[in-house]
Design an enzyme around this catalytic site. Structure first.
Site, PDB file in Angstrom:
ATOM      1  N   ARG A   1     -43.047 -28.192  -6.697  1.00 30.54           N
ATOM      2  CA  ARG A   1     -42.172 -28.300  -5.602  1.00 30.54           C
ATOM      3  C   ARG A   1     -42.800 -29.080  -4.349  1.00 30.54           C
ATOM      4  NH1 ARG A   1     -38.428 -22.999  -6.118  1.00 30.54           N
ATOM      5  NH2 ARG A   1     -37.555 -23.384  -8.190  1.00 30.54           N
TER       6      ARG A   1
ATOM      7  N   SER B   1     -44.279 -17.345  -2.778  1.00 27.49           N
ATOM      8  CA  SER B   1     -43.938 -16.077  -2.277  1.00 27.49           C
ATOM      9  C   SER B   1     -45.025 -15.205  -2.018  1.00 27.49           C
ATOM     10  CB  SER B   1     -43.037 -15.332  -3.471  1.00 27.49           C
ATOM     11  OG  SER B   1     -41.830 -15.769  -3.799  1.00 27.49           O
TER      12      SER B   1
ATOM     13  N   ARG C   1     -37.237 -26.853 -11.453  1.00 30.05           N
ATOM     14  CA  ARG C   1     -37.274 -25.594 -12.164  1.00 30.05           C
ATOM     15  C   ARG C   1     -38.043 -26.087 -13.818  1.00 30.05           C
ATOM     16  NH1 ARG C   1     -35.772 -20.331 -11.753  1.00 30.05           N
ATOM     17  NH2 ARG C   1     -34.335 -20.883 -10.081  1.00 30.05           N
TER      18      ARG C   1
ATOM     19  N   GLU D   1     -38.287 -22.484  -2.473  1.00 24.19           N
ATOM     20  CA  GLU D   1     -39.417 -21.671  -2.321  1.00 24.19           C
ATOM     21  C   GLU D   1     -40.612 -22.510  -2.810  1.00 24.19           C
ATOM     22  OE1 GLU D   1     -42.168 -19.678  -4.500  1.00 24.19           O
ATOM     23  OE2 GLU D   1     -40.254 -19.213  -5.486  1.00 24.19           O
TER      24      GLU D   1
END
Length: 423
Positions: free
Chosen positions: A391, A352, A277, A349
């Site tokens: 990520r 999306s 994050r 994730e």
């Protein structure tokens, strides 16, 4: 933005669907303002008609030399104009309040979206298997530091916490990922490449759905009233703002690379450290303009294009359907790709993929003219990461690590970088 006519014609049905997203949502203010607005419109139109008729009568009286009668009529028209001005002012206030209420409402969830919170997401499928290590897998922060790929300490000195810095082969790997993903989507999936500005104006973020509700999550350049891009979706959805496209042009599919900036307000635990994050990250974004008839077929295609990145990198991941209370403001349906991070034993994730239906198009007045003729209709807009690199970078390190802390690169990246391993 929702269609006020749909709300007016089926308030109970619309409210029931909205409350699948948020049980506290209410439409009473919207309905009250809409009713008042329609009443005011009728009164304003009637007074305008009477004023026009009166002006014509004054002109006729003057032409007939009836000056005194004309002056009397002018005096009565002055009072009518004052009444009309007061009604127009009130109408403007009501329309502004109604627009604000409509902008605050989220999109209606598609019927296929399950009810529930983010803890109740539905796993649709998985690809590959989690690696079985005969040693405790390391976190990507530890791997990145040891291999000289990441330097969070100097990034914090330069900027602040939660800003990454890629160094050495880490910087080369990051840039290689971006370039390879762009090439894949352009050459093999047929997307139109775009390198947009990373600052956008207020109207652009109203269209995309970030404003007015999520202003606190954006980085704002106050002097110029410009906002830093949180996702290229916000930019690409405005490419055809206030345009009427031909149905024969659709679907239009764009791919863009941008750095992305998010405030990510709040405090996060140890599991959110490193690249999980951050306030700044790189992302390749996929965006579709399409017709209502084919938009859900296009959503599946979009998901497949994002999945292809993970498959070619040989990364284990799963595909999940988000429940109603976990949807973004503008989304009617969202399918996430979650990659496995063995250093934490968790899925995160990395993409999306959402169908926003006509929600953004209505805000941006983006329509298409049907091939068979007829009135223009709103397009459907879809977006998805193809992919975000932060990520993804972490997953490459963690899924391909060896006991000595070195990392074997996926073949496609090894060929492009000219390095088989990071050591």
């Amino acid at each position: 933005m929702l269609d006020i006519r749909e709300i007016r014609e089926d308030p109970d049905g619309v409210l029931a669907r909205l409350r699948r997203r948020d049980p506290s949502l209410d439409l009473s203010t919207v309905l009250s303002l809409d009713e008042e607005r329609r009443g005011l419109v009728r009164k304003v139109e009637e007074l305008r008609r009477r004023r026009k008729q009166g002006s014509e009568e004054v002109a006729a009286l003057k032409a007939q030399g009836k000056t005194e009668e004309a002056q009397d009529r002018i005096a009565s028209l002055r009072a009518l104009s004052e009444e009309l001005k007061a009604l127009e002012d009130r109408l403007s206030q009501v329309e502004s309040a109604l627009q604000s209420e409509l902008l605050s409402l989220p999109n209606l969830p598609h019927d296929s979206v399950p009810p529930g919170t983010k803890e109740e997401k539905v796993v649709l499928r998985t690809w590959g298997q989690p690696q079985k290590f005969d040693f405790p897998p390391k976190h990507h922060v530890e791997l990145g530091r040891k291999l000289g790929l990441l330097d969070f300490e100097r990034a914090a000195k330069v900027t602040g916490a939660r800003f990454p810095m890629y160094t050495g082969l880490g910087a080369m790997l990051e840039l290689t990922l971006v370039h390879w993903m762009l090439e894949l989507h352009v050459r093999e999936h047929g997307y139109i490449p775009v390198l947009p500005p990373i600052l956008a104006n207020r109207t652009s973020f109203l269209v995309s759905g970030q404003l007015p509700k999520f202003a606190d999550e954006l980085y704002h350049c106050q002097e110029d009233d410009l906002f830093l891009n949180p996702t290229a979706e916000s930019l690409l959805v405005n490419l055809h703002r206030d345009e009427i496209l031909a149905e024969e042009e659709l679907p239009l599919r764009y791919v863009a690379y941008t750095p992305c900036f998010r405030r990510e307000a709040g405090s996060y635990g140890e599991e959110q450290r490193g690249l999980i994050r951050v306030h700044q990250f790189n992302k390749v974004e996929l965006f579709h303009y399409t017709t209502p008839e084919r938009s859900y077929r296009d959503l599946e295609e979009l998901v497949g294009h994002a999945e292809e990145v993970l498959k070619r990198l040989g990364l284990h991941y799963r595909v999940v359907l988000l429940p109603s209370q976990d949807l973004a403001q503008q989304s009617a349906k969202t399918i996430d790709l979650e990659v496995w991070l063995p250093g934490q034993g968790k899925y995160y994730e990395v993409s999306s993929c959402s169908n926003c239906e006509a929600y953004q198009a209505r805000r941006g007045n983006i329509r298409f003219r049907p091939a068979g003729g007829g009135r223009p209709k709103f397009v459907h807009t879809l977006n998805g990461s193809g992919l975000a690199t932060s990520r993804l970078f972490a997953a490459i390190l963690e899924q391909n690590q060896r006991p000595d802390g070195t990392v074997v690169l996926p073949e496609v990246l090894a060929e492009l970088l000219g390095e088989r391993e990071l050591s």
